[in-house]
Design a protein around this motif. Structure first.
Motif, PDB file in Angstrom:
ATOM      1  N   SER A   2      23.649  46.809 -42.541  1.00  0.00           N
ATOM      2  CA  SER A   2      23.519  45.496 -41.894  1.00  0.00           C
ATOM      3  C   SER A   2      22.121  45.308 -41.338  1.00  0.00           C
ATOM      4  O   SER A   2      21.643  44.184 -41.175  1.00  0.00           O
ATOM      5  CB  SER A   2      24.544  45.340 -40.769  1.00  0.00           C
ATOM      6  OG  SER A   2      24.257  46.215 -39.693  1.00  0.00           O
ATOM      7  N   ASN A  23      31.398  44.034 -40.732  1.00  0.00           N
ATOM      8  CA  ASN A  23      31.550  42.587 -40.554  1.00  0.00           C
ATOM      9  C   ASN A  23      30.302  41.940 -39.956  1.00  0.00           C
ATOM     10  O   ASN A  23      30.320  40.753 -39.609  1.00  0.00           O
ATOM     11  CB  ASN A  23      32.763  42.277 -39.680  1.00  0.00           C
ATOM     12  CG  ASN A  23      32.716  42.955 -38.321  1.00  0.00           C
ATOM     13  OD1 ASN A  23      32.490  44.159 -38.231  1.00  0.00           O
ATOM     14  ND2 ASN A  23      32.948  42.198 -37.260  1.00  0.00           N
ATOM     15  N   TYR A  25      27.329  41.791 -41.644  1.00  0.00           N
ATOM     16  CA  TYR A  25      26.333  41.594 -42.688  1.00  0.00           C
ATOM     17  C   TYR A  25      25.737  40.187 -42.693  1.00  0.00           C
ATOM     18  O   TYR A  25      24.534  40.023 -42.860  1.00  0.00           O
ATOM     19  CB  TYR A  25      26.932  41.912 -44.061  1.00  0.00           C
ATOM     20  CG  TYR A  25      27.325  43.368 -44.264  1.00  0.00           C
ATOM     21  CD1 TYR A  25      26.880  44.372 -43.411  1.00  0.00           C
ATOM     22  CD2 TYR A  25      28.151  43.741 -45.328  1.00  0.00           C
ATOM     23  CE1 TYR A  25      27.242  45.687 -43.604  1.00  0.00           C
ATOM     24  CE2 TYR A  25      28.515  45.068 -45.531  1.00  0.00           C
ATOM     25  CZ  TYR A  25      28.065  46.042 -44.662  1.00  0.00           C
ATOM     26  OH  TYR A  25      28.427  47.345 -44.854  1.00  0.00           O
ATOM     27  N   ASN A  65      30.881  37.080 -46.321  1.00  0.00           N
ATOM     28  CA  ASN A  65      30.952  38.536 -46.432  1.00  0.00           C
ATOM     29  C   ASN A  65      31.961  38.979 -47.483  1.00  0.00           C
ATOM     30  O   ASN A  65      31.791  40.016 -48.121  1.00  0.00           O
ATOM     31  CB  ASN A  65      31.316  39.143 -45.068  1.00  0.00           C
ATOM     32  CG  ASN A  65      30.778  40.543 -44.908  1.00  0.00           C
ATOM     33  OD1 ASN A  65      29.743  40.892 -45.465  1.00  0.00           O
ATOM     34  ND2 ASN A  65      31.466  41.367 -44.141  1.00  0.00           N
ATOM     35  N   TYR A  82      39.364  41.832 -45.680  1.00  0.00           N
ATOM     36  CA  TYR A  82      38.450  42.765 -46.335  1.00  0.00           C
ATOM     37  C   TYR A  82      39.149  43.801 -47.212  1.00  0.00           C
ATOM     38  O   TYR A  82      38.486  44.457 -48.026  1.00  0.00           O
ATOM     39  CB  TYR A  82      37.611  43.508 -45.285  1.00  0.00           C
ATOM     40  CG  TYR A  82      36.578  42.663 -44.577  1.00  0.00           C
ATOM     41  CD1 TYR A  82      36.459  41.296 -44.802  1.00  0.00           C
ATOM     42  CD2 TYR A  82      35.710  43.234 -43.648  1.00  0.00           C
ATOM     43  CE1 TYR A  82      35.520  40.526 -44.146  1.00  0.00           C
ATOM     44  CE2 TYR A  82      34.746  42.479 -42.988  1.00  0.00           C
ATOM     45  CZ  TYR A  82      34.668  41.121 -43.231  1.00  0.00           C
ATOM     46  OH  TYR A  82      33.725  40.358 -42.570  1.00  0.00           O
TER      47      TYR A  82
END
Length: 547
Positions: A108, A209, A211, A254, A290
Motif C-alpha cells: 500500500s 484495504n 490500497y 480495490n 474480498y
C-alpha cells in the motif's frame, strides 16, 4: 482441475500458520538482531509444533523506520537479515520439513527512500510523477482534506520540491502508492512474481484495504460509535479513531485489483493469500467482499479476536457475525500478532492463571472453523513485556507514550535457553531486552516439562490434525448461558461437541436430548466430567464429546 490438484491447492483451508518476526526470532551473526540464517536454524522447532506454514514478517531492504514495513526494495533482502541466498536456503529447508512459506507484502506504501518515490518527488513531470498520491494544498496552504495518519497527525506531508502534499497513512516516511495508476499495479504484481518464481507459497497482504483512496479527496465524517462492532482500531488516545474512514481506505476499486492479484497467483500451483483487514465496523463486510467468489483473496483476518475480551458471548458474536456476513469466503483466526499486546496478558486476571489461560486459548482457537495463526512465543505462554521508555523502538509507541506504550512489548526476542546470555537469542545485546520472566520459561525448559504450555501446543495441534472435522467441518453453536461457549463441528458423518467454560467458576452444561448421550473424546490438558448427560466444567475448562 483434477481432484488431486484441487486438494493440493487447498492446503491453506484450515491450515495452522506460525508467524515469525524476523528481527526477534534468532540472531546468527551476533549483532543483536535476528536474521534469516537464525530462522533457518530454528525451523525444526516450528515444525515440531505441527503447523502447516510459516509467515515471515518483512525482511526486505528498508531503512527500518517502521521495522521493515517501509520497503525500499521489494526484490532484495535487507543486509541486516542476510542475502537472497540465505532466503533460498531458508525456503529449501522449510520445504524439506514440510512447511510452507508465506511472506509479508507491504504494497500500500513504500519507504520514502524507494527509488520510485525518489523519482516521483523530483518533479511533477517525471515518468513516475503520478505513482504516489500527490495533491495541491488548499488556498490557505493547509492539507487537501482532514484525513489522519494512524501514527499521529495529518495523513499529508508537504514536499517543497513539488510544492504539493503527499499522502501517508502511517509515518511521513511511508508515502502511499497511487493504485489508480495502472503502471503502479503492474510494477507491484511484477514484484509478486519475483517471489512466486523463487518458490514462496503465499503472501500475507499488509493493510490490504488501504490500497485505494477516494479520487475526489472528500473529507472523512466524524466517527459514529457502532455497538455491534468488534474490531480493534487505533487506541483511544489516537485522534485517528475519531473519524469514520469512509474515503481514505476500503474503496470499491480495490476488489478489481484483488482479482488481478489472484489471477497472478492462480498461474502457480498451491499458492495462497491472507489479507489483513483493519476496518472497524465494516471489517466483516470487507472480508466478505474480498474473499467471496473464489477469484480474489483466499482468506482474510480481522482484529475481532485481538482485543481484551475473552468471554463466551464475545467469541460467539464474532464467529456468528462472520458466518452471517461471509457465506463463501474463508477466515484466519488469531489471538496475537506483532501489533497487539500478547493475548495471555490480555486474558488473565492474575499471574497464576498464565499457563491455564494459555492452554485454554490454543485449545479453543484450534477448534474454530477457519485457518488459525499463531504468533512466535505464544507457544511458551509469553506475557507482554514491560519496557522502559528508553528501550522503545516502535515509532507508534514513542509518539503516544505514556498513554499508549506501542507494540514493542510483544516483539521482544524469543527465549531459547533459560541459562544462556539473552536467553540464547543472541551473543550480543539484543535490539530489545529479554525479560527475565521470559528467560525462565524458555524453550529448553519447557521441552523437558510434561504438561508445559509448549508441549500442550504440540498435543493440541496433533489433536486438530487427527480430526479432519476441525479443518473445515461445519460449525453450529448450541444454546447455552453467557458463561459457556458450546458448539458442534461436523463433517462426513463425524460430529464433535465442544463446551468451554471461560469463567473462573464451576459450571454445568446440559446438551439437548439429541446430543445428551455421547462418547467423551480425550483432549490434552482437560478433563471435565460427564454425569447423567450433564457436562460438569471447572473454571477455565473444556470438554469434547463425540455425538
Amino acid at each position: 482441475m483434477p481432484t488431486s490438484r484441487r486438494k493440493a491447492d487447498d492446503w491453506w483451508r484450515g491450515a495452522v500458520i506460525y508467524q515469525v518476526y524476523p528481527r526477534s526470532f534468532q540472531d546468527s551473526s551476533g549483532d543483536g538482531m535476528g536474521d534469516l540464517k537464525g530462522i533457518t536454524r530454528r525451523l525444526g522447532h516450528i515444525a515440531s509444533l505441527g503447523v502447516d506454514a510459516v509467515w515471515l514478517s518483512p525482511f526486505f531492504k528498508s531503512p527500518m523506520a517502521d521495522m521493515g514495513y517501509d520497503v525500499s526494495d521489494y526484490c532484495d533482502v535487507d543486509p541486516m537479515f542476510g542475502t537472497l541466498a540465505d532466503f533460498d536456503a531458508l525456503l529449501a529447508e522449510a520445504h524439506r520439513l514440510g512447511l510452507k512459506i508465506i511472506i509479508d507484502q507491504v504494497i500500500s506504501h513504500t519507504s520514502d527512500q524507494h527509488p520510485w518515490f525518489v523519482e516521483s518527488r523530483s518533479s511533477r513531470t517525471n515518468p513516475k510523477a503520478d505513482w504516489y498520491v500527490w495533491a495541491d494544498p488548499k488556498p490557505d496552504g493547509t492539507a487537501p482534506n482532514n484525513w489522519l495518519s494512524i501514527f499521529g497527525g495529518p495523513a499529508w506531508e508537504w514536499d517543497g520540491v513539488r510544492r504539493q502534499y503527499y499522502m501517508h497513512n502511517f509515518l511521513t516516511s511511508q508515502p502511499d502508492l497511487d493504485f489508480h495508476n495502472r503502471e503502479v499495479q503492474e510494477a507491484l504484481l511484477k514484484t509478486l512474481r519475483f517471489w512466486l518464481d523463487r518458490g514462496v507459497d503465499g503472501f500475507r497482504l499488509d493493510t490490504v484495504n488501504f490500497y485505494f483512496h477516494d479520487r475526489k479527496l472528500r473529507d472523512n465524517p466524524p466517527h459514529e460509535p457502532d455497538p455491534e462492532a468488534t474490531g480493534l482500531d487505533a487506541p483511544e488516545v489516537n485522534p485517528y479513531g475519531m473519524q469514520t474512514h469512509r474515503y481514505d481506505k476500503t474503496q470499491p476499486e480495490n476488489v478489481a485489483f484483488l482479482r488481478r492479484l489472484r489471477a497472478v497467483l492462480d498461474e502457480y500451483e498451491g499458492r495462497t493469500t491472507v489479507g489483513e483487514v483493519g476496518d472497524g465496523a465494516r471489517s466483516l463486510k470487507t472480508v466478505a467482499d474480498y474473499t467471496s467468489g473464489g477469484d480474489k483473496l483466499h482468506m482474510c483476518y480481522t482484529f475481532d479476536l485481538l482485543g481484551p475480551d475473552f468471554t463466551a458471548g464475545h467469541l460467539r458474536k464474532c464467529v456468528e457475525n462472520f458466518q452471517k456476513a461471509v457465506t463463501d469466503g474463508w477466515v484466519c483466526w488469531a489471538f496475537s500478532n506483532h501489533d497487539v499486546h500478547r493475548h495471555v496478558s490480555r486474558f488473565i486476571r492474575t499471574p497464576e492463571e498464565r499457563e491455564r489461560v494459555a492452554r485454554l486459548a490454543i485449545t479453543l482457537l484450534a477448534t474454530l472453523r477457519g485457518s488459525i495463526c499463531l504468533y512466535q512465543g505464544e507457544e511458551l505462554g509469553l506475557t507482554e513485556a514491560e519496557l522502559a521508555f528508553e528501550d522503545l523502538r516502535d515509532p507508534y509507541g514513542i509518539r503516544f507514550w505514556p498513554a499508549f506504550k506501542g507494540r514493542d512489548g510483544c516483539r521482544t526476542p524469543m527465549p531459547w535457553q533459560h541459562d544462556a546470555a539473552h536467553a540464547g537469542f543472541s551473543t550480543a545485546k539484543p535490539w530489545l531486552p529479554v525479560p527475565e520472566e521470559h528467560a525462565r520459561i524458555a524453550v529448553d525448559t519447557q521441552e523437558k516439562t510434561a504438561g508445559s504450555v509448549l508441549n500442550h501446543y504440540r498435543e493440541t495441534l496433533a489433536f486438530r490434525r487427527a480430526h479432519a472435522v476441525l479443518r473445515d467441518g461445519d460449525m453450529t453453536f448450541l444454546p447455552s448461558n453467557q458463561d459457556i461457549l458450546a458448539f458442534t463441528r461436523e463433517k462426513a458423518g463425524e460430529r464433535l461437541l465442544f463446551a468451554f467454560n471461560l469463567t473462573r467458576e464451576k459450571a454445568t452444561f446440559m446438551p439437548s436430548k439429541s446430543l445428551k448421550h455421547g462418547e467423551p473424546v480425550p483432549v490434552p490438558g482437560f478433563g471435565a466430567k460427564i454425569r447423567d448427560g450433564a457436562i460438569e466444567l471447572g473454571g477455565l475448562d473444556m470438554v469434547c464429546v463425540r455425538v
